[in-house]
Enzyme design. Structure first.
Site, short mmCIF file in Angstrom:
data_model
loop_
_atom_site.label_atom_id
_atom_site.label_comp_id
_atom_site.label_asym_id
_atom_site.label_seq_id
_atom_site.Cartn_x
_atom_site.Cartn_y
_atom_site.Cartn_z
N HIS A 43 0.71 -0.99 -0.05
CA HIS A 43 -0.32 -0.49 -0.28
C HIS A 43 1.27 1.64 -0.11
CE1 HIS A 43 -3.81 1.73 1.47
NE2 HIS A 43 -3.14 2.72 0.60
N GLU A 70 -2.96 -1.74 -3.27
CA GLU A 70 -3.99 -1.10 -2.50
C GLU A 70 -3.37 0.70 -2.54
OE1 GLU A 70 -4.30 -1.97 1.82
OE2 GLU A 70 -5.04 -3.64 1.19
N HIS A 190 -8.14 -6.44 7.99
CA HIS A 190 -7.79 -4.70 8.08
C HIS A 190 -8.40 -5.81 9.72
CE1 HIS A 190 -7.04 -0.37 9.34
NE2 HIS A 190 -7.15 -1.01 10.58
#
Length: 238
Positions: A43, A70, A190
């Site tokens: 990410h 991401e 997450h």
């Protein structure tokens, strides 16, 4: 079986805290795959506080599973994803300075924007996934924007899991059931860890992929990376 994609951002955070190139994010990506991970997630954020843009270019030649990138779909992000021909782009609605992703897209308010972004990614042969909360209207909106998959934002599940696992997972089961019926693939991520992961995938057996970084890297400090990945893969077995 649900695939495990290891997010190696925290490896880059450790490297950046000291400067230099130790630990190597390229070596981490290679080893995660060698030890059984079925994908690598990165990410890259605009401030490059962990994974840097150059890291993504450096890592890509070593990926023989899948590379999932991401990020917020800015012009720079889309250029990077298309340049390296990522296998999957996971779109998150993060603000530039956000510490970590903490909510899903409002797929209704952002419908036109997401439609355009997803069309561009699909034109380049890149699978798309968008971050959503376990809200049925947002899941329906995800179908309308043309994404291949959704990624269920699982922090609320993780927060409540130890107090009431059944209550914690219930909205995610409903959201996943709807997504599955609409023909959408389902990812999740997450705050998933060795305590709460198995229950989630047992309750939602058609999750395609989980992306796990912070907890996995923290566990590796005690168990070693090889043993840690093995433990997470055990959680994903039916």
């Amino acid at each position: 079986m649900t695939r495990l994609s290891v997010n190696i951002n925290k490896i880059a955070t450790l490297r950046n805290s000291r400067g230099g190139s130790v630990p190597s994010v390229v070596e981490a990506a290679i080893n995660c795959q060698k030890f059984g991970a079925e994908g690598i997630t990165v990410h890259p954020r605009p401030d490059e506080r962990h994974i840097r843009r150059q890291d993504v270019y450096d890592i890509k030649p070593h990926i023989y599973t899948e590379l999932n990138i991401e990020g917020y779909p800015s012009e720079d992000f889309l250029k990077l994803v298309i340049d390296v021909k990522a296998d999957q782009a996971t779109l998150v609605p993060d603000k530039p300075g956000q510490l970590t992703s903490d909510h899903g897209w409002n797929t209704i308010e952002n419908e036109a924007f997401l439609v355009d972004v997803i069309k561009e990614l699909k034109k380049n042969g890149i699978r798309t996934s968008i971050f959503v909360d376990p809200d049925l209207k947002m899941v329906e909106g995800a179908k309308r924007v043309g994404t291949d998959r959704i990624e269920l934002y699982t922090e609320p599940y993780a927060s409540l899991y130890m107090k009431d696992a059944e209550k914690a997972v219930a909205p995610f089961v409903e959201a996943a059931k709807l997504a599955h019926n609409l023909g959408l693939g389902i990812n999740a991520g997450h705050d998933l860890n060795l305590k709460n992961l198995k229950y989630l995938v047992d309750m939602i057996p058609y999750i395609d992929e989980v992306s796990i970084g912070h907890a996995l890297v923290a566990d590796a400090l005690y168990l070693g990376l090889h043993n840690t990945i093995k433990e997470y893969l055990e959680c994903l077995k039916p």
